[in-house]
Design an enzyme around this catalytic site. Structure first.
Site, PDB file in Angstrom:
ATOM      1  CG  HIS A 158      -3.797  -4.848  -0.067  1.00 44.62           C
ATOM      2  ND1 HIS A 158      -4.123  -5.979   0.629  1.00 44.62           N
ATOM      3  CD2 HIS A 158      -4.817  -4.634  -0.922  1.00 44.62           C
ATOM      4  CE1 HIS A 158      -5.278  -6.434   0.192  1.00 44.62           C
ATOM      5  NE2 HIS A 158      -5.731  -5.637  -0.742  1.00 44.62           N
TER       6      HIS A 158
ATOM      7  CG  ASP B  25      -1.315  -5.417   3.299  1.00 43.85           C
ATOM      8  OD1 ASP B  25      -2.281  -4.826   3.802  1.00 43.85           O
ATOM      9  OD2 ASP B  25      -1.393  -6.222   2.360  1.00 43.85           O
TER      10      ASP B  25
END
Ligand SMILES: [Mn+2]
Length: 450
Positions: free
Chosen positions: A109, A112
């Site tokens: 993502h 992240d």
């Protein structure tokens, strides 16, 4: 050809060396017992069939917190001066992990990889910087990107959804975030891009215009598709169904719902589905059911390989170890000719009580071996041929004569009546479920003969 093992300025997993295949007799917990990446199965290597990916979020940001308590793990890469330096350290830890485990892919993502900053412009700049670093690590380790995605559910602005938010300003912020995540995915040569509509749904019908929200979702995904294609993204867009959690009702409920939605909005040439095992069970289906429905529609794109807990009604995201589930999944994947350009992404997390750093490796090793074994068993079942023959025999009445005419769309109800009146209903014929289940078990019991 083995990939180089990356160790950055600091080694985050010093007790773990490169994980190697050592076979079933090995007593080394940090070795593969079944997964031998170059071993050939049905004319492809295990690595090519299984296309394993490690997920960035659970593995490197999952600190064990749950709705009742905080972190149980303190990751060494989270002890930097600020969020950005933590992200840079996390990147080194992640690539050390990927290359020591020896998987070909990872997934991320946007958040992240790079933390959100105070303004959109600053956030985009930090993401850009981290993407450049990631690209360098990928070149050094030859680890590839299976898919990227945007986290459109954690920030409080998305409490009422992202693309389906009742406030246009939030929809626009979601659009900006997806644009940047698509840019990052293209920059990193990602072969897929995923939408998990975490909060694309609602809690109360009393305050919700479901018609407008679903239409906005269709428009949003169309805009993402058009932007992605305009910047040279040639991969597959994927939607990951989930019925509920965090929202009470989610629009991407299950595979059949999503397939209908994609066809309704003319997106089924660019989008396929990413099926997560635990989301399937939350929807009241089995993992295999969701995979088969996608294959039937020509829309199986990729897999989030995990499992739920049979007694829990929530998304436990455990590592996949149930051999029956894994074998059924690989039977479908092999019958479909493989999963590429998708893969098997371990969207799975450690239990909160598993606090040793090496537990991250042990969990992945177990799941890799489970699917590698499932590949061997599925190949054995398909080579045996009895399962396929049983299914063919069961539907043989549609292969010729009036049954074939019906299958070809040539018969109406009056034709069915004319046939039925001179053909009494047939004798009961056994479905042979127990026999087929025994066959599957027998194939699982057999010794592995290379
Ligand atoms: Mn899940």
């Amino acid at each position: 050809m083995s990939r180089p093992v990356f160790v950055g300025a600091r080694e985050y997993f010093p007790s773990v060396k490169k994980v190697e295949f050592e076979g079933l007799e090995s007593d080394n917990p940090l070795a593969f017992k079944v997964y031998d990446p170059s071993r050939m199965v049905a004319e492809r290597s295990m690595e090519e069939w299984l296309r394993f990916a490690v997920c960035y979020w659970h593995t490197f940001t999952g600190v064990g917190s749950d709705p009742f308590g905080g972190a149980t793990r303190e990751f060494p890469w989270d002890k930097g001066a600020d969020a950005k330096s933590n992200a840079l350290q996390r990147l080194d830890a992640a690539f050390e992990f990927f290359s020591k485990l020896g998987v070909p892919f990872f997934c991320f993502h946007d958040r992240d990889l790079a933390p959100e900053q105070k303004t959109l412009t600053q956030t985009e700049a930090v993401l850009h910087e981290l993407v450049a670093q990631t690209k360098q690590r990928m070149a050094e380790t030859r680890v590839k990107l299976l898919w990227g995605t945007a986290n459109l559910f954690s920030h409080p602005r998305y409490m009422n959804g992202a693309a389906t938010n009742p406030d246009f300003t939030v929809v626009a912020h979601a659009g900006a975030q997806v644009k940047a995540a698509l840019d990052a995915t293209v920059e990193l040569d990602g072969v897929n891009y995923v939408f998990w509509g975490g909060r694309e749904g609602y809690t109360a019908l009393l305050n919700t215009n479901t018609k407008l929200e679903r239409e906005n979702l269709g428009r949003f995904l169309t805009a993402a598709r058009d932007y992605g294609r305009s910047i040279g993204f040639e991969g597959t867009f994927l939607i990951e169904p989930k019925p509920q959690e965090p929202m009470k009702h989610q629009y991407d409920f299950d595979a059949q719902t999503v397939i209908g939605f994609l066809r309704e909005y003319g997106l089924d040439s660019d989008f396929k589905l990413n099926i997560e095992a635990n989301h399937a069970t939350l929807a009241g289906h089995s993992f295999a059911h969701e995979l088969q429905i996608c294959v039937d529609a020509g829309l199986l794109g990729s897999i989030d390989a995990n499992r739920g807990d049979p007694q829990c009604g929530w998304d436990t995201d455990q590592f996949p170890l149930d051999m029956h589930d894994c074998v059924e999944a690989m039977l479908i994947v092999m019958s479909n000719g493989g999963i590429a350009p998708g893969g098997l992404n371990f969207d799975a997390k450690l239990r909160r009580e598993s606090v040793d750093m090496e537990d991250l490796f042990l969990a992945h090793i177990g799941a890799v071996d489970a699917f590698a074994r499932a590949l061997l068993v599925a190949d054995r079942i398909l080579s045996d041929g009895r399962l396929k023959q049983n299914k063919a025999d069961r539907y043989a009445s549609f292969d010729s004569g009036p049954g074939k005419q019906f299958a070809d769309g040539e018969l109406g109800l009056a034709d069915l009546q004319a046939f039925a009146v001179v053909n009494p209903h047939p004798e009961h014929r056994s479905g042979k479920q127990e026999s087929l289940e025994n066959l599957m078990n027998q194939m699982m019991f057999m010794e592995d003969k290379e």
